[in-house]
Design an enzyme around this catalytic site. Structure first.
Site, PDB file in Angstrom:
ATOM      1  N   VAL A  70      -8.443   5.153  -8.776  1.00 23.45           N
ATOM      2  CA  VAL A  70      -8.812   6.244  -9.691  1.00 23.45           C
ATOM      3  C   VAL A  70     -10.328   6.437  -9.723  1.00 23.45           C
ATOM      4  O   VAL A  70     -10.828   7.559  -9.606  1.00 23.45           O
ATOM      5  CB  VAL A  70      -8.242   5.952 -11.111  1.00 23.45           C
ATOM      6  N   LYS A  95     -17.133  -4.787  -1.823  1.00 26.54           N
ATOM      7  CA  LYS A  95     -16.656  -3.403  -1.874  1.00 26.54           C
ATOM      8  C   LYS A  95     -17.837  -2.439  -1.924  1.00 26.54           C
ATOM      9  O   LYS A  95     -17.863  -1.424  -1.220  1.00 26.54           O
ATOM     10  CB  LYS A  95     -15.761  -3.215  -3.109  1.00 26.54           C
ATOM     11  N   CYS A 123       2.087   2.325 -10.293  1.00 19.12           N
ATOM     12  CA  CYS A 123       2.086   2.990 -11.610  1.00 19.12           C
ATOM     13  C   CYS A 123       3.433   2.965 -12.333  1.00 19.12           C
ATOM     14  O   CYS A 123       3.543   2.409 -13.423  1.00 19.12           O
ATOM     15  CB  CYS A 123       1.611   4.431 -11.454  1.00 19.12           C
ATOM     16  N   LYS A 167       5.334   5.059  -0.724  1.00 19.98           N
ATOM     17  CA  LYS A 167       5.607   6.484  -0.540  1.00 19.98           C
ATOM     18  C   LYS A 167       4.816   6.912   0.693  1.00 19.98           C
ATOM     19  O   LYS A 167       3.939   6.162   1.149  1.00 19.98           O
ATOM     20  CB  LYS A 167       5.192   7.288  -1.780  1.00 19.98           C
TER      21      LYS A 167
HETATM   22  C1  UDX Z   1       2.452   8.454 -10.258  1.00 17.63           C
HETATM   23  C2  UDX Z   1       2.382   9.785 -11.032  1.00 17.63           C
HETATM   24  O1  UDX Z   1       3.094  10.804 -10.308  1.00 17.63           O
HETATM   25  C3  UDX Z   1       0.925  10.184 -11.262  1.00 17.63           C
HETATM   26  O2  UDX Z   1       0.862  11.355 -12.068  1.00 17.63           O
HETATM   27  C4  UDX Z   1       0.196   9.030 -11.957  1.00 17.63           C
HETATM   28  O3  UDX Z   1      -1.168   9.344 -12.129  1.00 17.63           O
HETATM   29  C5  UDX Z   1       0.336   7.757 -11.154  1.00 17.63           C
HETATM   30  O4  UDX Z   1       1.716   7.458 -10.942  1.00 17.63           O
HETATM   31  P1  UDX Z   1       2.169   7.708  -7.694  1.00 17.63           P
HETATM   32  O5  UDX Z   1       2.632   6.370  -8.163  1.00 17.63           O
HETATM   33  O6  UDX Z   1       0.950   7.803  -6.855  1.00 17.63           O
HETATM   34  O7  UDX Z   1       1.902   8.682  -8.964  1.00 17.63           O
HETATM   35  O8  UDX Z   1       3.355   8.384  -6.837  1.00 17.63           O
HETATM   36  P2  UDX Z   1       4.591   9.361  -7.117  1.00 17.63           P
HETATM   37  O9  UDX Z   1       4.516  10.469  -6.168  1.00 17.63           O
HETATM   38  O10 UDX Z   1       4.716   9.709  -8.539  1.00 17.63           O
HETATM   39  O11 UDX Z   1       5.830   8.431  -6.670  1.00 17.63           O
HETATM   40  C6  UDX Z   1       6.129   7.205  -7.340  1.00 17.63           C
HETATM   41  C7  UDX Z   1       7.400   6.599  -6.792  1.00 17.63           C
HETATM   42  O12 UDX Z   1       8.525   7.402  -7.134  1.00 17.63           O
HETATM   43  C8  UDX Z   1       7.434   6.468  -5.269  1.00 17.63           C
HETATM   44  O13 UDX Z   1       7.977   5.203  -4.929  1.00 17.63           O
HETATM   45  C9  UDX Z   1       8.347   7.587  -4.814  1.00 17.63           C
HETATM   46  O14 UDX Z   1       9.014   7.303  -3.604  1.00 17.63           O
HETATM   47  C10 UDX Z   1       9.327   7.657  -5.984  1.00 17.63           C
HETATM   48  N1  UDX Z   1       9.971   8.966  -6.137  1.00 17.63           N
HETATM   49  C11 UDX Z   1       9.222  10.068  -6.468  1.00 17.63           C
HETATM   50  C12 UDX Z   1      11.349   9.086  -5.985  1.00 17.63           C
HETATM   51  O15 UDX Z   1      12.058   8.107  -5.703  1.00 17.63           O
HETATM   52  N2  UDX Z   1      11.922  10.313  -6.167  1.00 17.63           N
HETATM   53  C13 UDX Z   1      11.208  11.420  -6.505  1.00 17.63           C
HETATM   54  O16 UDX Z   1      11.816  12.498  -6.666  1.00 17.63           O
HETATM   55  C14 UDX Z   1       9.816  11.298  -6.646  1.00 17.63           C
END
Ligand code: UDX
Length: 435
Positions: free
Chosen positions: A11, A35, A260, A320
């Site tokens: 972040v 870093k 997260c 992801k």
């Molecule tokens: C998340 C929030 O989206 C973001 O707003 C916050 O600031 C941080 O946490 P992030 O963890 O980077 O972001 O990824 P995100 O795209 O939200 O995906 C999180 C997880 O959910 C991944 O493992 C993804 O594969 C899974 N996911 C997401 C699903 O299984 N199905 C979906 O439809 C969407």
């Protein structure tokens, strides 16, 4: 504006780079000298599309600098953002040690009025504690304001999320702080929502938990689809077309992971219990998420029977696509499940393999140089992370090089009919009769 950001993690670094890119002067402060050295020499510690370019451009333009000196950062900025980690503790609650330490360090070097902004994800009421700590440790009784300004960026598209936010939440009880915060965000031309500090903190946990709930909801529906022959993709389209529901975050799969959602859901449960208002609903979200991976492993076992010594290819290791982040990745858990059953796992990921080795996450896995190499002579192929490059692979060739053409698609990336036409036995998530 002159801004400093304490903590150059995900972040902090992305925020600093984007603030600099819209014209602010930004000093990123981090206590990890290695870093700071790396960043000063142009090396970016994380893979995030577009980030390297933004950092390099702004360092060259003199808009962005890195230091380990908090006194310098606080001294040369009107606004100080805190973006340090808030890791989970074994009971799910948040470890606020880093936040508390940074609050003390700021207090010790605070000489003039500053706005102290919390950007880390923290439990509701943390802002009050930060303000109390700064007041206690600042010897000069200097005036300051604490603001909560949660960050909603997603990994893999962090730069574009930060540059084009849906909304900016500013939790503040001071007009003076608010005026400065609005100047920071003016260039982003996004809707600004002003709230009290507690509400802003709550918005972050409530938003992430709701998104996790949406994923667990569609995953729970996927089990009904499997029991009835319905297709979860069609159901998601059907319900998602209702504007009140929306199609996003209704992608069924092997569950959510990352740094997260698992942490924030657990933290929200913990704080709700501490407050005497337990969010039992979120325990079910966690249960469904865990079950989804277990059901997937069962599906593999039901098809392949004994997994010991079976050659299984796994495509995707990151939590992801479009990131090199493998922390709390369901794909990694899946590989370890297969390894513990005695399977011979060959895995490939476009960006995550270095970190898998560095963090020793899947001991015993064989990492390959390409997706095809992983699939060679495999008795089954498991798709664990939906990287776009896997969609573009020539499946005629995959079928030829595999020992037995069986595909377990943990992210519903492939079309079941096409896969079947190509000669594969295909298993998706909740694909009913078509899968
Ligand atoms: C998340 C929030 O989206 C973001 O707003 C916050 O600031 C941080 O946490 P992030 O963890 O980077 O972001 O990824 P995100 O795209 O939200 O995906 C999180 C997880 O959910 C991944 O493992 C993804 O594969 C899974 N996911 C997401 C699903 O299984 N199905 C979906 O439809 C969407």
């Amino acid at each position: 504006m002159d801004i400093s950001i304490i903590g150059s993690g995900y972040v902090g670094l992305v925020t600093g780079a984007c603030f600099a890119d819209v014209g602010h002067h930004v000093i990123c402060v981090d206590n990890d000298q290695r870093k700071v050295d790396a960043l000063q020499s142009g090396q970016i510690p994380i893979y995030e599309p577009g980030l390297e370019e933004v950092v390099h451009r702004n360092v060259s333009a003199g808009q962005l600098a890195f230091t380990n000196n908090i006194e310098y950062g606080v001294g040369h900025s009107q606004i100080v953002f805190i973006a340090v980690p808030t890791p989970p503790q074994p009971d799910g609650s948040v470890d606020l040690t880093y936040i508390e330490r940074v609050a003390r360090e700021i207090a010790e070097v605070l000489k003039d009025y500053r706005v102290i902004v919390d950007k880390s994800t923290v439990p509701v009421k943390t802002g009050e504690k930060v303000a109390e700590t700064i007041r206690r440790y600042n010897k000069g009784g200097i005036d300051f304001d604490v603001v909560s300004n949660p960050e909603f960026l997603r990994e893999g598209c962090a730069v574009s999320d930060l540059m084009n936010p849906d909304r900016i939440v500013i939790g503040s009880n001071s007009e003076r702080a608010l005026t400065l915060m609005k100047k920071v965000y003016e260039p982003f031309m996004a809707p600004i929502m002003v709230t009290d500090i507690n509400s802003a903190e709550l918005i972050k946990h409530a938003a992430n938990s709701f998104l996790a709930l949406k994923i667990s909801y569609i995953n729970a529906i996927s089990t009904i689809c499997e029991a009835t022959g319905a297709d979860v993709e069609m159901v998601a389209e059907g319900i998602g077309a209702d504007k009140r529901i929306g199609r996003s975050f209704l992608n069924a799969g092997i569950g959510y992971g990352g740094s997260c959602f698992p942490k924030d859901v657990a933290a929200f449960i913990a704080i709700s219990e501490q407050l005497g208002a337990p969010l039992a609903l979120l325990r079910e979200v966690q249960r469904v998420n865990k079950l989804q991976r277990e059901r997937f492993i069962k599906k593999i076992k039901d098809t392949l029977w004994v997994l010991k010594d079976k050659r299984i290819a796994v495509w995707g290791l990151t939590f992801k696509p479009d990131t090199d982040d493998v922390r709390n990745s369901v794909a990694i858990d899946l590989v370890n499940d297969l390894l513990s059953e005695g399977a011979i796992v060959r895995a490939y990921d476009p960006k995550g393999m270095e970190k898998v080795v560095e963090l020793k996450l899947c001991e015993g896995v064989m990492l390959t140089r390409s997706a095809l190499e992983a699939a060679e002579n495999a008795e089954a192929l498991v798709l664990a992370t939906e990287w776009r490059e896997f969609q573009a692979i020539d499946f005629e060739q995959v079928r030829k090089i595999m020992h037995t053409p069986i595909v377990f698609d943990g992210r519903n990336l492939f079309d079941p009919r096409t896969m079947r036409r190509l000669g594969f036995t295909y298993h998706g998530i909740g694909r009913g009769i078509v899968g």
